[in-house]
Design an enzyme around this catalytic site. Structure first.
Site, PDB file in Angstrom:
ATOM      1  N   ASP B  11      45.107  18.878 -29.889  1.00 39.97           N
ATOM      2  CA  ASP B  11      45.352  19.882 -28.894  1.00 39.97           C
ATOM      3  C   ASP B  11      46.813  19.816 -28.300  1.00 39.97           C
ATOM      4  O   ASP B  11      47.064  18.648 -28.009  1.00 39.97           O
ATOM      5  CB  ASP B  11      44.294  19.749 -27.632  1.00 39.97           C
ATOM      6  N   ASP B 130      34.200  29.978 -30.383  1.00 41.69           N
ATOM      7  CA  ASP B 130      33.537  29.162 -29.368  1.00 41.69           C
ATOM      8  C   ASP B 130      32.153  29.668 -28.527  1.00 41.69           C
ATOM      9  O   ASP B 130      32.314  30.944 -28.357  1.00 41.69           O
ATOM     10  CB  ASP B 130      34.468  29.087 -28.164  1.00 41.69           C
TER      11      ASP B 130
END
Lengths: 197, 253
Positions: B11, B130
């Site tokens: 990330d 997601d």
């Protein structure tokens, strides 16, 4: 040693250019003009895009490139670049270079594109680097007319296809050596060494 | 036969690698280029940069970071986060990404997947989904998990593939950062629904969890992040367990 990447559009050539540049004495340049691209010691046809669009970009320099390969210009074709060394493709219109006899057709598999690492069986392409597991991202493969040019095979689901072809100083690989980690980079270096010595 | 893949996710935010828990609470864990190269050396099959920058200023650093990474990394690199248009995808690819993952923008305008697949090829289009459990099903969320949609995750995965996605990156929001294992039922449901590779994501706490994601979940690839960055396990240990489990794995030893 001048190494020229023929850029026929769309391309991410960063990793490939860097992989070639790891070879001793290699001066890597990128050339968009197919006629100027053959003025080199080694020609590299990279593997990004679709056959039809690439054949269109290649067309003005096709005869010059064919003649150069016939005279013994070392060449590495990667993925779509390998396919351009063949005669034609069912992916799109236009002529390839026809250095190898055969046609490019879609993989006969449920999962297309083939995405990921696959084994190369019985690789005999180079003497200084041996391929084992390599990275593929392709929907089409080359169907050779003469199996003696195949120097390595891979199988996706039930479809066995040419992973590598070689005739003289011209090599085509269906996988991406520049994405196949250290063994892939070693293959690129080994190719440059063996075809220019 | 294709091997199963171990993908390391970094990330990134403002040019650094960070790690959050349940999409919140960020910590700095290192330099993206150096970490990517380290994971390649250790045997990772791919690297993914997920850009979680909040501002345009932070995002500007992403393309430079991708190019610096692509010039030294010799395994596939995927970039995701904040990709909204065909032009964004083109820019990512030109910077040196091999694949681009698209999440919220595909939900907002599903045609984007088709446009990217036609322009650049399905092999570089990753649909990032997601999902959060909602009774017997899973509901798609966007904007880093903050916004619920009306989409069912399995049906949405199928639609993404129909529209041109060449791969599905499937993240369980419930499991993300919890380190109790992937959502195996969710993974299996999506694997059974689509003909493209599915990457299990969110929840790996051990090598056994990775194995379970690939065997019981049926995923083609598993995405890991925190357990590697924190040194709880290594790429080598995970791959050793996968090999011992009889899975086809690219061995780098």
């Amino acid at each position: 040693m001048r190494v020229t990447l023929f850029d026929y559009g769309a391309g991410n050539l960063h990793s490939l250019a860097k992989a070639l540049a790891t070879a001793e004495g290699a001066e890597v340049r990128v050339e968009e003009d197919p006629l100027r691209a053959v003025d080199t010691d080694v020609l590299v046809l990279p593997g990004v895009g679709a056959f039809g669009a690439a054949a269109t970009r290649l067309a003005p320099g096709r005869e010059a490139m064919r003649a150069a390969l016939a005279r013994g210009l070392p060449c590495l074709g990667i993925c779509l670049g390998m396919q351009l060394l063949f005669e034609s493709s069912e992916e799109g219109p236009g002529d390839g270079l026809g250095y190898f006899s055969g046609r490019v057709t879609r993989l006969r598999a449920r999962r297309v594109p083939q995405m990921g690492w696959n084994r190369v069986e019985a690789d005999t392409t180079l003497t200084s680097a041996r391929l084992e597991t390599v990275y593929y991202a392709n929907s089409f493969v080359c169907r050779v007319e003469d199996a003696s040019v195949v120097t390595g095979w891979s199988t996706h689901e039930d479809d066995r296809f040419a992973a590598v072809v070689r005739r003289g100083r011209v090599v085509g690989v269906q996988f991406h050596p520049e994405k196949s980690s250290a063994p892939g980079v070693a293959f690129v270096r080994g190719f440059l060494r063996e075809v220019t010595s | 036969m294709l091997t199963r893949r171990l993908i390391v996710c970094l990330d990134v935010k403002g040019g650094r690698v960070v790690k959050g828990v349940r999409f919140e609470g960020l910590r700095d864990v290192g330099d993206p280029v150096e970490l990517a190269l380290r994971y390649e050396r250790e045997g990772a099959d791919e690297v993914t940069f997920l850009d979680i920058s909040a501002s345009n200023e932070e995002r500007q650093t992403l393309w430079d970071l991708v190019q610096r990474t692509a010039e030294r990394l010799f395994i596939p690199l995927t970039v995701g986060g904040g990709v909204r248009t065909v032009a964004d995808v083109g820019r990512a690819l030109r910077s040196g990404a091999d694949k681009v993952s698209i999440n919220s923008a595909a939900v907002a305008r599903p045609e984007l997947l088709t446009e990217c697949a036609e322009r650049f090829g399905a092999q570089c289009v990753v649909a990032s989904i997601d999902a959060r459990r909602d009774g017997e099903r899973w509901r798609v969320h966007t904007h880093g998990g903050r916004k619920a949609t009306d989409l069912d995750a399995v049906a949405w995965a199928r639609e993404c593939v129909t529209r041109g996605a060449g791969e599905v990156l499937l993240t369980s929001i419930d499991q993300d950062g919890a380190r109790t294992g992937y959502d195996l039922a969710l993974t299996r449901a999506v694997v059974d629904a689509v003909d493209v590779p599915v990457i299990a994501s969110g929840g790996a706490g051990s090598a056994e969890h990775v194995r379970d994601g690939l065997t019981r979940g049926g995923a083609d690839a598993a995405l890991v992040a925190g357990i590697l960055h924190d040194g709880l396990t290594t790429v080598g240990s995970i791959k050793s367990l996968l090999l011992a489990s009889g899975l086809p794995i690219r061995s780098t030893t």
